[in-house]
Design an enzyme around this catalytic site. Sequence first.
Site, PDB file in Angstrom:
ATOM      1  N   PRO A   2       1.021  -1.135  -0.065  1.00 24.23           N
ATOM      2  CA  PRO A   2      -0.041   0.088  -0.004  1.00 24.23           C
ATOM      3  C   PRO A   2       0.986   1.276   0.069  1.00 24.23           C
ATOM      4  O   PRO A   2       1.710   1.380   0.761  1.00 24.23           O
ATOM      5  CB  PRO A   2      -0.824  -0.141   1.416  1.00 24.23           C
ATOM      6  CG  PRO A   2      -0.599  -1.515   1.617  1.00 24.23           C
ATOM      7  CD  PRO A   2       0.535  -2.041   0.986  1.00 24.23           C
ATOM      8  N   GLU A   3       0.600   2.198  -0.840  1.00 24.25           N
ATOM      9  CA  GLU A   3       1.399   3.365  -1.042  1.00 24.25           C
ATOM     10  C   GLU A   3       0.331   4.510  -0.813  1.00 24.25           C
ATOM     11  O   GLU A   3      -0.782   4.144  -0.112  1.00 24.25           O
ATOM     12  CB  GLU A   3       1.799   3.540  -2.192  1.00 24.25           C
ATOM     13  CG  GLU A   3       2.789   2.437  -2.851  1.00 24.25           C
ATOM     14  CD  GLU A   3       3.409   2.340  -4.081  1.00 24.25           C
ATOM     15  OE1 GLU A   3       3.558   3.753  -4.686  1.00 24.25           O
ATOM     16  OE2 GLU A   3       3.710   1.366  -4.901  1.00 24.25           O
TER      17      GLU A   3
END
Length: 284
Positions: A2-3
Amino acid sequence: MPELPEVETTRRKIEPLLAGRTILNITHDAPHRYRDTHLAQGRRVSGLSRRGKYLLLHLAAPDAPEEMPHDLELIVHLGMTGGFRLEEGPHTRVTLTTDAGKLYFNDPRRFGKMAVVPAGEYRGMPTLTGMGPEPLGDDFREEEFARLAAQAGAVKPWLLSQKPVSGVGNIYADESLWRARIHPAQTHLTREEAGRLYHAVREVMAEAVEAGGSSLGNGSGNYRQHDGDVGFFQGRHAAYGRGGQPCPRCGTDIRKVVLGQRGTHFCPECQPLRAEGGRQKADG
């Protein structure tokens, strides 16, 4: 992993479930990974925010007035496969119980972390402490970004360091560099190159947040939200994960290489590696 777009989507989705609620308990079996969570017990969640790839739950004393600043924060890093769910599952690592119910933190690969700290004190978190400006915020300024880029080594690892701008990971670095027509191994960006990359980062991040992030694959570690929703930005990927497929811009096959120990995707035609002094090197 996840960014920023995935973490921001997570924040927006779980905020209505947690804001204003009192944490009754946080249970887990890994105190080295989920540190000092007992300090959150009895605290009211006064709000949620995000810094780069980190989610911050602001915790106020139960009898504190609404306008009083919070004095503790629960810092959450989703790791590679972490995410919140409404139901317990085989990969549930943390159970967060509030006066409104339970929220479960699932993490198949166990890289996620949590810690309760005094508000704003991140000395034990060097990445968070040294993080650059938010890409969609007013503090992210083109002139300063260009100044730093002119001194930088290979541009993709530089972006991933979180120092020039926060929240950019492997997916969105590849996508931003493709849009800016810059080779991921390019060093010492010119002013014009840096300007293109600055605007590409802002555009990619804004579009990805609007699309709810990127969901890749169908396994248990696939990013999705607590309600089962997935992101949709993967349908717009031009470079990331498209090795051997034609570039949407010129038709040349997207190439995949390893740069800074990370899989990296780029178009050798649209993103040529410029040699110092203005000449071009062979790609790759």
